[in-house]
Design an enzyme around this catalytic site. Structure first.
Site, mmCIF file in Angstrom:
data_model
loop_
_atom_site.group_PDB
_atom_site.id
_atom_site.type_symbol
_atom_site.label_atom_id
_atom_site.label_comp_id
_atom_site.label_asym_id
_atom_site.label_seq_id
_atom_site.Cartn_x
_atom_site.Cartn_y
_atom_site.Cartn_z
ATOM 1 N N ASP A 52 0.840 -1.204 0.000
ATOM 2 C CA ASP A 52 0.000 0.000 0.000
ATOM 3 C C ASP A 52 0.877 1.256 0.000
ATOM 4 O OD1 ASP A 52 0.891 -0.197 2.583
ATOM 5 O OD2 ASP A 52 -1.082 -0.066 3.527
ATOM 6 N N ASP A 91 -1.141 -6.088 -0.288
ATOM 7 C CA ASP A 91 -1.549 -5.496 0.992
ATOM 8 C C ASP A 91 -3.052 -5.270 1.060
ATOM 9 O OD1 ASP A 91 0.564 -5.115 2.751
ATOM 10 O OD2 ASP A 91 1.174 -3.210 1.850
ATOM 11 N N LYS A 121 -1.299 -9.402 2.732
ATOM 12 C CA LYS A 121 -0.565 -8.960 3.922
ATOM 13 C C LYS A 121 -1.459 -8.015 4.704
ATOM 14 C CE LYS A 121 3.198 -6.082 3.772
ATOM 15 N NZ LYS A 121 2.700 -4.899 4.522
ATOM 16 N N GLU A 123 -1.635 -5.558 8.473
ATOM 17 C CA GLU A 123 -0.849 -4.944 9.549
ATOM 18 C C GLU A 123 -1.505 -5.164 10.909
ATOM 19 O OE1 GLU A 123 -0.053 -0.782 8.813
ATOM 20 O OE2 GLU A 123 0.903 -1.203 6.881
ATOM 21 N N GLU A 190 9.023 -4.195 10.549
ATOM 22 C CA GLU A 190 9.487 -2.917 9.999
ATOM 23 C C GLU A 190 10.066 -2.027 11.097
ATOM 24 O OE1 GLU A 190 6.731 -0.998 7.355
ATOM 25 O OE2 GLU A 190 7.952 0.826 7.230
HETATM 26 O O1 KIV Z 1 3.555 -1.145 1.626
HETATM 27 C C1 KIV Z 1 4.745 -1.484 1.692
HETATM 28 O O2 KIV Z 1 5.567 -1.167 0.819
HETATM 29 C C2 KIV Z 1 5.175 -2.278 2.831
HETATM 30 C C3 KIV Z 1 6.638 -2.499 2.997
HETATM 31 C C4 KIV Z 1 7.282 -1.275 3.492
HETATM 32 C C5 KIV Z 1 6.935 -3.672 3.845
HETATM 33 O O3 KIV Z 1 4.366 -2.702 3.602
#
Ligand code: KIV
Length: 272
Positions: A52, A91, A121, A123, A190
Site C-alpha cells: 500500500d 496489501d 498482507k 498490519e 518494519e
Molecule cells: O507497503 C509497503 O511497501 C510495505 C513495505 C514497506 C513492507 O508494507
C-alpha cells in the site's frame, strides 16, 4: 537441482518455508505495475509485494491511508499479469479489515479473485487476529506485518524506530507468536532494533522479512522506488540505494527535450 532449474521454480509459501530452514535468505521488493513487475520477476526476485506504499510512491499521498481496495486490486492485477516465478503478496489497505473479520474476509476474497495474487498482507497483531484467522479459514495465505505499521501512523505520530522499550518489544514478540499460531506463512518486521528482530526470527519457525530490522532475519524487503533512487525524498538509515534513476531519467528527458527542440529527433532513419 541446478541453480538454473531452481530459479525457474514458482515460489510458493512452502518454498519460502524451505528457504528459511535451508538458511537461504529471501529477497522481496515492492512493485505496483506490469513493467516493473516483469523486470523484478525476470531478475529472479523471490517475493513481490504489491504494497500500500503505492499510495505514497504511485499516487503521491503523504500516508498509506488513502489508497482504496479497488486501487490495490488494479495494482495487484497489473503485477500478477507480468509474473511467472515470484510469490505475489497484496496489501489489504487501511479500512478494509480493522472493522470486523467478516469485512476482512470479503476484502481478502476480492483481492484473491480479482488479482489472482498468491497471498495478502495485513498490519497488526492481537487486535486483528480474528480477521487473520477468518481469512486463513478461507484458504487464503496471510503475511503479518509488525513494528512500524504505517497504517497506524496517526496513532504513533512519527516514523521513528518502534519497540525500543521493553513493554512494546514484549508485545511485538507476543503478537508474532500469535500470528504464527494462527497460521500466517510469514511476517514483515518494519523498523525495529536488529537484536529484537533476530530474536523473533530465531524463535519463530515461519520466515521473518525485515525492513530496517537488521540482518539476523530470514529476508529483506525494500520499496523499489527507494532502492532504485527514483524517489529522492526518502533517505532512512536502513535504505541502500542501488541506483540513481532519478538523475538518469532526468538526464534522458532533458536530452529528448533538446533533440526535439533542435529537430535532431526524429532523424531520416526514424521516419516513414
Ligand atoms: O507497503 C509497503 O511497501 C510495505 C513495505 C514497506 C513492507 O508494507
Amino acid at each position: 537441482m541446478s541453480v538454473a532449474m531452481n530459479r525457474q521454480r514458482k515460489v510458493t509459501t512452502h518454498v519460502l518455508s524451505e528457504m528459511k530452514h535451508n538458511n537461504e535468505k529471501i529477497a522481496m521488493l515492492t512493485a505496483y505495475d506490469y513493467s516493473m513487475a516483469k523486470i523484478v520477476d525476470q531478475a529472479g526476485l523471490d517475493v513481490i509485494l504489491v504494497g500500500d506504499s503505492a499510495s505514497n510512491v504511485m499516487a503521491g499521498w503523504e500516508t498509506t491511508l488513502p489508497i482504496t481496495l479497488d486501487q490495490m486490486i488494479y495494482h495487484g492485477a497489473s503485477v500478477v499479469r507480468a509474473v511467472n516465478r515470484a510469490l505475489v503478496v497484496v496489501d489489504l489497505p487501511f479500512g478494509t479489515y480493522q472493522g470486523n473479520s467478516k469485512e476482512a474476509l470479503t476484502s481478502a476474497i476480492r483481492i484473491m479473485k480479482e488479482t489472482a495474487a498468491d497471498a495478502v498482507k495485513i498490519e497488526g497483531g492481537e487486535e486483528i487476529i480474528e480477521s487473520v484467522k477468518r481469512i486463513l479459514s478461507a484458504g487464503i495465505p496471510v503475511m503479518g506485518h509488525l513494528g512500524l505499521t504505517p497504517q497506524s501512523i496517526h496513532k504513533f505520530g512519527t516514523y521513528t524506530v518502534r519497540a525500543k522499550q521493553e513493554e512494546e518489544a514484549n508485545k511485538l514478540i507476543e503478537d508474532a507468536r500469535l500470528l504464527q499460531e494462527a497460521g500466517c506463512f510469514g511476517i514483515v518486521l518494519e523498523k525495529i532494533p536488529a537484536k529484537l528482530a533476530t530474536q523473533v526470527a530465531q524463535e519463530l519457525t515461519i520466515p521473518i522479512i525485515g525492513i530496517g530490522a537488521g540482518n539476523g532475519v530470514d529476508g529483506q524487503v525494500l520499496v523499489i522506488h527507494d532502492m532504485l533512487g527514483i524517489n529522492q525524498e526518502f533517505s532512512p538509515r536502513f535504505l541502500r540505494r542501488y541506483h540513481n534513476l532519478y538523475a538518469e531519467m532526468t538526464g534522458a528527458v532533458q536530452n529528448y527535450i533538446q533533440d526535439v527542440k533542435s529537430v535532431d529527433f526524429p532523424s531520416e532513419r526514424e521516419q516513414y
